[in-house]
Scaffold this motif. Structure first.
Motif, PDB file in Angstrom:
ATOM      1  N   UNK A 107      15.220  -4.924  -8.231  1.00  0.00           N
ATOM      2  CA  UNK A 107      14.073  -5.835  -8.187  1.00  0.00           C
ATOM      3  C   UNK A 107      12.849  -5.064  -8.668  1.00  0.00           C
ATOM      4  N   UNK A 108      12.118  -5.637  -9.608  1.00  0.00           N
ATOM      5  CA  UNK A 108      10.963  -4.952 -10.187  1.00  0.00           C
ATOM      6  C   UNK A 108       9.798  -5.926 -10.287  1.00  0.00           C
ATOM      7  N   UNK A 109       8.647  -5.534  -9.755  1.00  0.00           N
ATOM      8  CA  UNK A 109       7.464  -6.392  -9.780  1.00  0.00           C
ATOM      9  C   UNK A 109       6.394  -5.795 -10.681  1.00  0.00           C
ATOM     10  N   UNK A 166       4.156  -1.813 -23.281  1.00  0.00           N
ATOM     11  CA  UNK A 166       4.642  -1.756 -21.910  1.00  0.00           C
ATOM     12  C   UNK A 166       5.644  -2.819 -21.518  1.00  0.00           C
ATOM     13  N   UNK A 167       6.249  -3.493 -22.481  1.00  0.00           N
ATOM     14  CA  UNK A 167       7.231  -4.525 -22.147  1.00  0.00           C
ATOM     15  C   UNK A 167       8.483  -3.904 -21.537  1.00  0.00           C
ATOM     16  N   UNK A 168       9.157  -4.679 -20.691  1.00  0.00           N
ATOM     17  CA  UNK A 168      10.493  -4.307 -20.211  1.00  0.00           C
ATOM     18  C   UNK A 168      11.485  -4.982 -21.143  1.00  0.00           C
ATOM     19  N   UNK A 228       4.561 -11.151 -10.960  1.00  0.00           N
ATOM     20  CA  UNK A 228       5.917 -11.646 -11.218  1.00  0.00           C
ATOM     21  C   UNK A 228       6.955 -10.645 -10.733  1.00  0.00           C
ATOM     22  N   UNK A 229       8.068 -11.169 -10.238  1.00  0.00           N
ATOM     23  CA  UNK A 229       9.183 -10.331  -9.797  1.00  0.00           C
ATOM     24  C   UNK A 229      10.367 -10.592 -10.705  1.00  0.00           C
ATOM     25  N   UNK A 230      10.910  -9.524 -11.265  1.00  0.00           N
ATOM     26  CA  UNK A 230      12.075  -9.572 -12.136  1.00  0.00           C
ATOM     27  C   UNK A 230      13.227  -8.915 -11.397  1.00  0.00           C
ATOM     28  N   UNK A 231      14.413  -9.506 -11.434  1.00  0.00           N
ATOM     29  CA  UNK A 231      15.533  -8.900 -10.724  1.00  0.00           C
ATOM     30  C   UNK A 231      16.828  -9.199 -11.447  1.00  0.00           C
ATOM     31  N   UNK A 232      17.748  -8.233 -11.381  1.00  0.00           N
ATOM     32  CA  UNK A 232      18.999  -8.387 -12.096  1.00  0.00           C
ATOM     33  C   UNK A 232      20.135  -7.670 -11.383  1.00  0.00           C
ATOM     34  N   UNK A 233      21.328  -8.171 -11.659  1.00  0.00           N
ATOM     35  CA  UNK A 233      22.554  -7.588 -11.130  1.00  0.00           C
ATOM     36  C   UNK A 233      23.019  -6.506 -12.095  1.00  0.00           C
ATOM     37  N   UNK A 234      23.128  -5.279 -11.618  1.00  0.00           N
ATOM     38  CA  UNK A 234      23.596  -4.182 -12.459  1.00  0.00           C
ATOM     39  C   UNK A 234      25.103  -4.202 -12.688  1.00  0.00           C
ATOM     40  N   UNK A 235      25.780  -5.099 -11.989  1.00  0.00           N
ATOM     41  CA  UNK A 235      27.233  -5.205 -12.068  1.00  0.00           C
ATOM     42  C   UNK A 235      27.657  -6.488 -12.795  1.00  0.00           C
ATOM     43  N   UNK A 293       6.336  -1.865  -9.287  1.00  0.00           N
ATOM     44  CA  UNK A 293       7.132  -1.304  -8.198  1.00  0.00           C
ATOM     45  C   UNK A 293       8.578  -1.702  -8.431  1.00  0.00           C
ATOM     46  N   UNK A 294       9.479  -0.834  -8.022  1.00  0.00           N
ATOM     47  CA  UNK A 294      10.906  -1.078  -8.212  1.00  0.00           C
ATOM     48  C   UNK A 294      11.653  -0.801  -6.915  1.00  0.00           C
ATOM     49  N   UNK A 295      12.630  -1.646  -6.658  1.00  0.00           N
ATOM     50  CA  UNK A 295      13.446  -1.507  -5.442  1.00  0.00           C
ATOM     51  C   UNK A 295      14.903  -1.667  -5.843  1.00  0.00           C
ATOM     52  N   UNK A 296      15.716  -0.667  -5.501  1.00  0.00           N
ATOM     53  CA  UNK A 296      17.136  -0.693  -5.828  1.00  0.00           C
ATOM     54  C   UNK A 296      17.959  -0.882  -4.560  1.00  0.00           C
TER      55      UNK A 296
END
Length: 225
Positions: free
Chosen positions: A155-157, A166-168, A183-190, A215-218
């Protein structure tokens, strides 16, 4: 590769598949959450997850903890990840609240989450293409597998608007996402079967003008310690 062989290589595979299915069902039932139109990966976003005042407060905390970003297998001097970053303290009630909101959105137990990390990118700084999951062939794996195992979701805000750059970017998905405050961006690494998805490779493109804060949360397969 047989199912048995895959489980030897990815010991958390079944657990990661269950986490993915649970989170997927939760997100797709929420009309406020947008799923990016690609079949190659599960990637979502929600606008205005954080308020302007929350973003401002988080940027101050990022500045207070920022130091040259670290990687398991690349020193800062390699130029692979040139941002400044730092873990935000869970002893701060504000950070605990921020983390809990992300946990609740995804429906993943807080004990599976790594400490939220703040990151700051100045002009010229970047994070070159990489995956967030751990590569089990690398020496660091023997340590991280004992501390929660493989990463599941990211999850990355975004905390501010960047004047230029600076784009992702997810090159295999042909997605380039500019910073959008709150904005919060989130993805499944699997993949859905719980195996690592190489198509989640992504990059923090160089900032050209201004400063980028995120900020990033794994999340791990098991309890993180």
């Amino acid at each position: 590769m047989s199912k048995t062989a895959a489980k030897v290589e990815h010991p958390d595979m079944d657990t990661l598949a269950r986490i993915g299915a649970k989170v997927r069902a939760r997100l797709e039932a929420d009309e406020a959450i947008f799923r990016f139109p690609t079949e190659l990966a599960e990637i979502y976003a929600v606008a205005n997850f954080f308020t302007a005042s929350e973003c401002s407060r988080l940027r101050i905390l990022v500045d207070a903890t920022a130091e040259p970003s670290k990687l398991f297998d690349n020193p800062y001097e390699s130029g692979f990840r040139t941002s400044y970053s730092g873990n935000l303290s869970r002893s701060d009630p504000f950070i605990r609240m921020i983390e809990r909101r992300i946990d609740d959105l995804l429906g993943i137990p807080s004990e599976n989450a790594e400490t939220v990390q703040g990151q700051r990118y100045m002009p010229g700084q970047e994070f070159k293409p990489h995956q967030d999951y751990f590569h089990t062939s690398q020496p660091y794996w023997q340590d991280v597998r004992k501390r929660g195992g493989q990463r599941s979701w990211t999850a990355m805000a975004f905390l501010n608007r960047v004047e230029e750059g600076g784009a992702t970017e997810f090159p295999r998905l042909e997605l380039s996402i500019p910073p959008q405050p709150g904005a919060l961006l989130f993805w499944n690494n699997m993949n859905p079967d719980g195996s690592p998805n190489p198509d989640t490779i992504h990059a923090g493109r160089p900032v050209i003008k201004g400063t980028k804060y995120i900020i990033t949360k794994w999340y791990r397969a098991r309890k993180w310690a």
